[in-house]
Enzyme design. Sequence first.
Site, mmCIF file in Angstrom:
data_model
loop_
_atom_site.group_PDB
_atom_site.id
_atom_site.type_symbol
_atom_site.label_atom_id
_atom_site.label_comp_id
_atom_site.label_asym_id
_atom_site.label_seq_id
_atom_site.Cartn_x
_atom_site.Cartn_y
_atom_site.Cartn_z
ATOM 1 N N THR A 9 -0.922 7.599 13.442
ATOM 2 C CA THR A 9 -0.358 7.754 14.792
ATOM 3 C C THR A 9 -1.487 7.872 15.825
ATOM 4 O O THR A 9 -2.645 8.116 15.469
ATOM 5 C CB THR A 9 0.480 9.037 14.877
ATOM 6 O OG1 THR A 9 -0.392 10.148 14.613
ATOM 7 C CG2 THR A 9 1.628 9.046 13.881
ATOM 8 N N SER A 10 -1.114 7.761 17.096
ATOM 9 C CA SER A 10 -2.122 7.931 18.157
ATOM 10 C C SER A 10 -2.781 9.304 18.044
ATOM 11 O O SER A 10 -3.987 9.445 18.270
ATOM 12 C CB SER A 10 -1.463 7.792 19.533
ATOM 13 O OG SER A 10 -1.077 6.448 19.728
ATOM 14 N N PHE B 42 0.883 -1.181 0.000
ATOM 15 C CA PHE B 42 0.000 0.000 0.000
ATOM 16 C C PHE B 42 0.912 1.220 0.000
ATOM 17 O O PHE B 42 1.608 1.469 0.989
ATOM 18 C CB PHE B 42 -0.829 -0.082 1.278
ATOM 19 C CG PHE B 42 -1.807 1.019 1.561
ATOM 20 C CD1 PHE B 42 -3.059 1.057 0.956
ATOM 21 C CD2 PHE B 42 -1.519 1.993 2.515
ATOM 22 C CE1 PHE B 42 -3.985 2.039 1.280
ATOM 23 C CE2 PHE B 42 -2.442 2.979 2.852
ATOM 24 C CZ PHE B 42 -3.680 2.999 2.226
ATOM 25 N N ALA B 43 0.949 1.945 -1.106
ATOM 26 C CA ALA B 43 1.916 3.034 -1.246
ATOM 27 C C ALA B 43 1.210 4.381 -1.146
ATOM 28 O O ALA B 43 0.772 4.950 -2.150
ATOM 29 C CB ALA B 43 2.666 2.887 -2.565
ATOM 30 N N ALA C 258 4.532 13.673 3.058
ATOM 31 C CA ALA C 258 3.101 13.449 3.308
ATOM 32 C C ALA C 258 2.940 12.179 4.136
ATOM 33 O O ALA C 258 2.902 11.070 3.594
ATOM 34 C CB ALA C 258 2.333 13.336 1.994
ATOM 35 N N HIS D 32 10.705 -8.511 34.318
ATOM 36 C CA HIS D 32 11.882 -9.344 34.030
ATOM 37 C C HIS D 32 13.171 -8.734 34.580
ATOM 38 O O HIS D 32 14.224 -9.395 34.549
ATOM 39 C CB HIS D 32 12.045 -9.562 32.515
ATOM 40 C CG HIS D 32 11.112 -10.589 31.941
ATOM 41 N ND1 HIS D 32 9.779 -10.350 31.714
ATOM 42 C CD2 HIS D 32 11.325 -11.882 31.560
ATOM 43 C CE1 HIS D 32 9.214 -11.424 31.200
ATOM 44 N NE2 HIS D 32 10.121 -12.376 31.102
ATOM 45 N N GLY D 33 13.120 -7.493 35.027
ATOM 46 C CA GLY D 33 14.311 -6.855 35.603
ATOM 47 C C GLY D 33 15.461 -6.836 34.610
ATOM 48 O O GLY D 33 15.257 -6.570 33.418
ATOM 49 N N GLU E 299 -0.236 3.059 10.249
ATOM 50 C CA GLU E 299 -1.690 3.075 9.983
ATOM 51 C C GLU E 299 -2.369 4.193 10.779
ATOM 52 O O GLU E 299 -3.517 4.066 11.220
ATOM 53 C CB GLU E 299 -2.317 1.693 10.188
ATOM 54 C CG GLU E 299 -1.670 0.666 9.254
ATOM 55 C CD GLU E 299 -2.500 -0.535 8.902
ATOM 56 O OE1 GLU E 299 -3.731 -0.503 9.086
ATOM 57 O OE2 GLU E 299 -1.908 -1.512 8.412
ATOM 58 N N GLU F 260 4.537 9.504 1.825
ATOM 59 C CA GLU F 260 5.629 10.101 1.038
ATOM 60 C C GLU F 260 6.573 10.834 1.982
ATOM 61 O O GLU F 260 6.225 11.079 3.143
ATOM 62 C CB GLU F 260 5.052 11.091 0.023
ATOM 63 C CG GLU F 260 4.130 10.421 -0.980
ATOM 64 C CD GLU F 260 3.614 11.388 -2.038
ATOM 65 O OE1 GLU F 260 3.915 12.602 -1.944
ATOM 66 O OE2 GLU F 260 2.913 10.909 -2.942
HETATM 67 N N1 COS Z 1 -14.128 6.666 5.064
HETATM 68 C C1 COS Z 1 -14.551 7.166 3.871
HETATM 69 N N2 COS Z 1 -14.246 8.416 3.449
HETATM 70 C C2 COS Z 1 -13.511 9.177 4.275
HETATM 71 C C3 COS Z 1 -13.039 8.721 5.526
HETATM 72 C C4 COS Z 1 -13.386 7.417 5.907
HETATM 73 N N3 COS Z 1 -12.971 6.914 7.067
HETATM 74 N N4 COS Z 1 -12.332 9.706 6.101
HETATM 75 C C5 COS Z 1 -12.332 10.735 5.252
HETATM 76 N N5 COS Z 1 -13.062 10.418 4.153
HETATM 77 C C6 COS Z 1 -13.340 11.285 3.005
HETATM 78 C C7 COS Z 1 -14.071 12.530 3.487
HETATM 79 O O1 COS Z 1 -15.459 12.318 3.517
HETATM 80 C C8 COS Z 1 -13.661 13.534 2.450
HETATM 81 O O2 COS Z 1 -14.461 13.360 1.295
HETATM 82 P P1 COS Z 1 -15.187 14.623 0.568
HETATM 83 O O3 COS Z 1 -14.054 15.518 0.148
HETATM 84 O O4 COS Z 1 -15.918 13.992 -0.551
HETATM 85 O O5 COS Z 1 -16.038 15.236 1.617
HETATM 86 C C9 COS Z 1 -12.258 13.155 2.087
HETATM 87 O O6 COS Z 1 -12.129 11.767 2.446
HETATM 88 C C10 COS Z 1 -11.232 13.979 2.807
HETATM 89 O O7 COS Z 1 -11.415 13.807 4.204
HETATM 90 P P2 COS Z 1 -10.859 14.836 5.275
HETATM 91 O O8 COS Z 1 -11.322 16.217 4.889
HETATM 92 O O9 COS Z 1 -11.238 14.315 6.595
HETATM 93 O O10 COS Z 1 -9.278 14.754 5.012
HETATM 94 P P3 COS Z 1 -8.053 15.379 5.795
HETATM 95 O O11 COS Z 1 -7.052 15.796 4.820
HETATM 96 O O12 COS Z 1 -8.541 16.377 6.792
HETATM 97 O O13 COS Z 1 -7.379 14.103 6.537
HETATM 98 C C11 COS Z 1 -6.932 12.455 8.211
HETATM 99 C C12 COS Z 1 -7.949 13.342 7.429
HETATM 100 C C13 COS Z 1 -5.975 13.248 9.056
HETATM 101 C C14 COS Z 1 -7.841 11.610 9.078
HETATM 102 C C15 COS Z 1 -6.145 11.557 7.202
HETATM 103 O O14 COS Z 1 -5.228 12.319 6.455
HETATM 104 C C16 COS Z 1 -5.409 10.426 7.886
HETATM 105 O O15 COS Z 1 -6.002 9.402 8.233
HETATM 106 N N6 COS Z 1 -4.078 10.545 8.044
HETATM 107 C C17 COS Z 1 -3.254 9.497 8.533
HETATM 108 C C18 COS Z 1 -2.763 8.674 7.378
HETATM 109 C C19 COS Z 1 -2.246 7.363 7.827
HETATM 110 O O16 COS Z 1 -2.870 6.628 8.583
HETATM 111 N N7 COS Z 1 -1.074 7.027 7.331
HETATM 112 C C20 COS Z 1 -0.491 5.790 7.603
HETATM 113 C C21 COS Z 1 0.072 5.305 6.335
HETATM 114 S S1 COS Z 1 -0.405 3.749 5.903
HETATM 115 S S2 COS Z 1 0.664 2.528 6.984
#
Ligand code: COS
Length: 382
Positions: free
Chosen positions: A366-367, A122-123, A129, A339-340, A364, A126
Amino acid sequence: MALDNETMQGLLESVARFVRERLRPLEHQVAREDCIPAEIRREIAAMGLFGLSIPEDYGGLGLTMEEEVRVAFELGKTSPAFRSLIGTNNGIGSQGLIMDGTEEQKQRYLPRLASGELISSFALTEPEAGSDAASLKTSARRGEGGYVLNGTKRFITNAPHAGLFTVFARTDPSQPGARGVSAFLVEAGTPGLSCGPIDRKMGQSGSHTSDVIFEDCHVPSDALLGGREGQGFRTAMKVLDRGRLHISAVCVAMAERVIDDSLRYAVERKQFGQPIAEFQLVQAMLADSRTEAYAARCMVLETARSKDRGADVATDAACCKLFASEMVGRVVDRAVQIHGGAGYIADHGIERFYRDARLFRIYEGTSQIQQIVIARNMVRDL
Ligand code: COS
């Protein structure tokens, strides 16, 4: 339930036995050599573990979410690298395709992902980003008969072994946020796609991540996931909702494993003339860990059932990921303490879990991202 009770019980017992008899004896070797032996990969494939969550029509076991987390509760009771090997095929690497792929795309890839012949990645992330996934810069320009991808993806799990990448790239440069993002299915070996060197990590040896680099990488039009532009970010978020629940189950499993190790150690280890398990300050650590792991187990099962009933579990999955990953961090810390000195020495394996667990609070989402997702959804749903 996708499986009848007896079959499900048989699957859980065989995974538990496999963990006990085959994987646990290899933990030190995998950590030392940073490699999962090829015969283990074959055995994992033969047990069907690459296709736990892939629908039966495409050669997988088609488990429900509840069944999948129950398998993760068993498989996670050893080094997380073993789970990581099958993690992307069952989770973030295949779910975009299962949820939003065209029938032709599913037919083309899912059977090989289910058998383990093909590993998927899953890519999304970045260099610039990570948590702000919607700001990704990798571009997908329309070119002759398809698209041309340019950009770099970072920390991509299983990338060095992947045959298929779900790549998130910006098809609409005029849309800087989520709406301009599309998802593509890109096969390894496509000219212009390459992987960087394997990253050196704090823990989880045996599981590999690397950069994935796209330099004028041409993909055909039918590589566009679901055949629709602008849907990629939504797909990524749905995939992560599900992935966060699976990771939470793995956190529960690791916590239960190290609690078991700590309990056994505390019963055997004598100080001041008695087993340390009889000292109340040690008992407090054991009891706190047991309580927290049990709470996380209940949360994960409840959320998985709710997902199987068709509910939107984005908030609850984030609650599970937040609590379970923080919980296992506290539990492994107490395990080292119980376990010390031995807890700090590599031969005992506890310090390895301490390092391995640290990733759960980061990947997936952060907290802090889980907290944002939970609170934003609370405000939205008021
Ligand atoms: N399910 C379906 N759609 C979703 C969704 C979800 N859980 N969460 C968001 N969306 C949709 C929104 O509805 C929105 O759609 P519209 O533009 O049509 O309204 C769009 O996606 C953008 O959502 P949002 O405005 O919430 O995006 P943000 O840029 O504010 O980002 C977070 C939201 C921070 C929650 C997101 O960037 C995120 O999860 N970041 C962490 C990424 C991550 O987990 N990385 C790990 C890498 S993989 S190991």
